[in-house]
Structure formats: C-alpha cells, structure tokens
Write a protein that holds these residues in place. Structure first.
Motif, PDB file in Angstrom:
ATOM      1  N   VAL A 149       0.827  -1.217   0.000  1.00 28.48           N
ATOM      2  CA  VAL A 149       0.000   0.000   0.000  1.00 28.48           C
ATOM      3  C   VAL A 149       0.856   1.260   0.000  1.00 28.48           C
ATOM      4  CG1 VAL A 149      -1.797   1.295   1.202  1.00 28.48           C
ATOM      5  CG2 VAL A 149      -1.873  -1.207   1.180  1.00 28.48           C
ATOM      6  N   VAL A 150       1.722   1.400   0.991  1.00 25.59           N
ATOM      7  CA  VAL A 150       2.442   2.654   1.180  1.00 25.59           C
ATOM      8  C   VAL A 150       3.536   2.845   0.140  1.00 25.59           C
ATOM      9  CG1 VAL A 150       3.825   4.012   2.788  1.00 25.59           C
ATOM     10  CG2 VAL A 150       1.942   2.612   3.636  1.00 25.59           C
ATOM     11  N   VAL A 151       4.356   1.814  -0.086  1.00 28.07           N
ATOM     12  CA  VAL A 151       5.475   1.945  -1.022  1.00 28.07           C
ATOM     13  C   VAL A 151       5.004   2.305  -2.436  1.00 28.07           C
ATOM     14  CG1 VAL A 151       7.355   0.705  -2.153  1.00 28.07           C
ATOM     15  CG2 VAL A 151       7.043   0.512   0.314  1.00 28.07           C
ATOM     16  N   PRO A 152       3.999   1.639  -3.004  1.00 25.43           N
ATOM     17  CA  PRO A 152       3.561   2.020  -4.361  1.00 25.43           C
ATOM     18  C   PRO A 152       3.116   3.475  -4.461  1.00 25.43           C
ATOM     19  CG  PRO A 152       2.693  -0.129  -3.784  1.00 25.43           C
ATOM     20  CD  PRO A 152       3.302   0.419  -2.537  1.00 25.43           C
ATOM     21  N   TYR A 153       2.297   3.944  -3.500  1.00 26.30           N
ATOM     22  CA  TYR A 153       1.835   5.327  -3.542  1.00 26.30           C
ATOM     23  C   TYR A 153       2.987   6.304  -3.305  1.00 26.30           C
ATOM     24  CZ  TYR A 153      -3.117   4.060  -3.622  1.00 26.30           C
ATOM     25  OH  TYR A 153      -4.354   3.575  -3.986  1.00 26.30           O
ATOM     26  N   GLY A 154       3.841   5.979  -2.340  1.00 26.58           N
ATOM     27  CA  GLY A 154       4.941   6.884  -2.024  1.00 26.58           C
ATOM     28  C   GLY A 154       5.927   7.027  -3.162  1.00 26.58           C
ATOM     29  N   PHE A 155       6.322   5.934  -3.775  1.00 27.43           N
ATOM     30  CA  PHE A 155       7.299   6.015  -4.852  1.00 27.43           C
ATOM     31  C   PHE A 155       6.683   6.546  -6.150  1.00 27.43           C
ATOM     32  CE2 PHE A 155      11.282   4.599  -3.302  1.00 27.43           C
ATOM     33  CZ  PHE A 155      10.990   3.832  -2.189  1.00 27.43           C
ATOM     34  N   GLU A 156       5.390   6.344  -6.324  1.00 28.37           N
ATOM     35  CA  GLU A 156       4.743   6.947  -7.484  1.00 28.37           C
ATOM     36  C   GLU A 156       4.800   8.467  -7.397  1.00 28.37           C
ATOM     37  OE1 GLU A 156       0.508   6.716  -9.958  1.00 28.37           O
ATOM     38  OE2 GLU A 156       0.674   5.840  -7.966  1.00 28.37           O
ATOM     39  N   PHE A 157       4.583   8.989  -6.179  1.00 26.32           N
ATOM     40  CA  PHE A 157       4.674  10.441  -5.985  1.00 26.32           C
ATOM     41  C   PHE A 157       6.101  10.928  -6.231  1.00 26.32           C
ATOM     42  CE2 PHE A 157       6.014  13.771  -3.026  1.00 26.32           C
ATOM     43  CZ  PHE A 157       5.198  14.828  -3.424  1.00 26.32           C
TER      44      PHE A 157
END
Length: 258
Positions: A124-132
């Motif tokens: 959850v967190v890693v995909p959203y964070g690295f996409e940003f």
C-alpha cells in the motif's frame, strides 16, 4: 548491587548470542538468494518508473553492499520468531507461572503483527509513495534511482511499519504485568496522535497521502490497544463511576420489580 545484576547480564548475553546466531545463519542463507529477493523488493518502484528509466549502481561497491543489506534484512525477518522467543525468555523470570505459558501466543502474534505491518507498507504505502516521488519533476529530469539508496529506504520503511504494528502486542504485555491500563492510554491519546503523525512524517515520503496511510492504521491500532488494556488490566473505577453503576443497577432492579 552489581552482584545482583550479574545473573541478569549473563542471561541477557545468552539471549543476545542466540538471537545473533540465528540472524547470522539466516543472513548467510539469504545472501545466496539475494537476487530473487532483490527483484521482489524492486517490483513496487519498477511499476512506477518511466519506460526509459532503470535502477543503477552509482559506486563500484554499491551492488555488493546492497546484496548485504538485502540478505541482512531478509535474515532478520526470518529470525523474528527466534528473537521474540529469546526476548520473552529474558523477561519471563519476572512473570507469574500462568503468564510464562503465553510464550507461544506472544511469539506468534508479535511475528504476525510485524509481518502485517511490513506487508501493508509493501503493498500500500510503497507504491503510492514512490509513485509520488518518481512523478515529481519527471518532466524535466530523467529518473535513475540508485539501487543502494532505494533498498536502504525500502527496508527502513518496512521495518518502521513492522515495529509500529507491534503496538497491540506491547500493550498486551504491559497490561498483563500491570504497567498500563485503559484509562492511562485514553488520557495519553491526544499526545499519541501527535507522536503518530511525527513518526509518519519521519518514516514516509514527503507527501500527505503516504503519511496518512501510516498514521491512519496506527491510530486504529492505538484504539485496539485501549481495548486490549481494558480487557486484561482495566483501570479501577473512581467514586463517580461506582455511583453511576449503582444507580443503573437500582433502575434495572426497579424495572424487574415492576
């Protein structure tokens, strides 16, 4: 006084040695399989990288030290049951006999909660964070992320979430030995909110979405911890609460009498 501490120091040394030996064995085993583990770690960032970007090694020794990081973190995850088991054995002399029997549930749930926290970070967190992070400024620069820095940040994030998800387990243990109760946690709630958001800002990428993705579950877990403390070590009722309970019992008796 020092003589009284010698048995505890000796036992602590023993528990640390066993934990370190377990970690070393798993570290050696994981080092031979670091490539598939590293490929698994890179999945979230590769999914958001532009088509013309790829992971790079900035320094000559970076790939080797990255392999060591991958093996160490993987070995740590695999040795968690042993580490929690040794932690419980170190603390068990201060527990009652019926509390010492909780070693298996403690090891199981402590390991499970750490894995749940790390899984939440990974999926959850890693995909959203690295996409940003990848999309920010991608129109003017070419993204060439360093594999060493990525793995370092990745393991820090998963470790932080794993430790944060231990909150209910820690509360259960502290409640069982009488150090915390539900009233103490309720009174500390407003300060806990501030600490949770500070922790989220330190462990997540600098965007509001991922910070809330960490703070939200932690607030929920804090609420679960209050309930756990209420079940295993409820705060003693004050006079007002006792009078209120007596009044409610009298009302119920009157209703039953009618």
């Amino acid at each position: 006084m020092f003589d009284d501490l010698k048995p505890h120091i000796s036992d602590l040394r023993k528990r640390l040695m066993i934990s370190a030996l377990s970690l070393f064995v798993f570290f050696i085993a994981c080092f031979f399989f670091y490539e598939p583990i590293l490929s698994w770690m890179m999945v979230p960032v590769e999914a958001v990288l532009p088509p013309d970007s790829k992971m790079v090694a900035v320094e000559i020794q970076e790939t080797f030290f990255t392999a060591l990081k991958v093996a160490f973190f993987s070995g740590f995850i695999l040795s968690l049951p042993v580490i929690f088991w040794q932690l419980w054995l170190f603390l068990s002399p201060g527990l009652y006999d019926h509390e010492k029997k909780l070693v298996i549930p403690f090891v199981f749930f402590a390991t499970l909660m750490f894995l749940m926290g790390s899984s939440f970070a990974y999926y959850v967190v890693v995909p959203y964070g690295f996409e940003f992070l990848v999309n920010f400024g991608s129109a003017v620069v070419t993204i060439l992320p360093s594999i060493g820095k990525y793995v370092g940040f990745f393991t820090k994030l998963l470790f932080g979430f794993g430790v944060a998800f231990e909150l209910p387990v820690i509360t259960f243990f502290l409640a069982k030995i009488g150090l915390v109760d539900d009233r103490m946690l309720k009174d500390f709630f407003k300060y806990a909110i501030v600490l949770i958001f500070i922790l989220a800002s330190l462990l997540t990428p600098p965007d509001v979405i991922t910070q809330f993705l960490m703070a939200g579950p932690l607030i929920i877990l804090y609420g679960v911890s209050i309930y756990i403390a209420k079940v295993f070590n409820p705060a003693p009722k004050d006079e007002d609460e006792e009078l209120e309970d007596d009044y409610e019992e009298e009302l119920e008796d009157e209703k039953e009498g009618k």
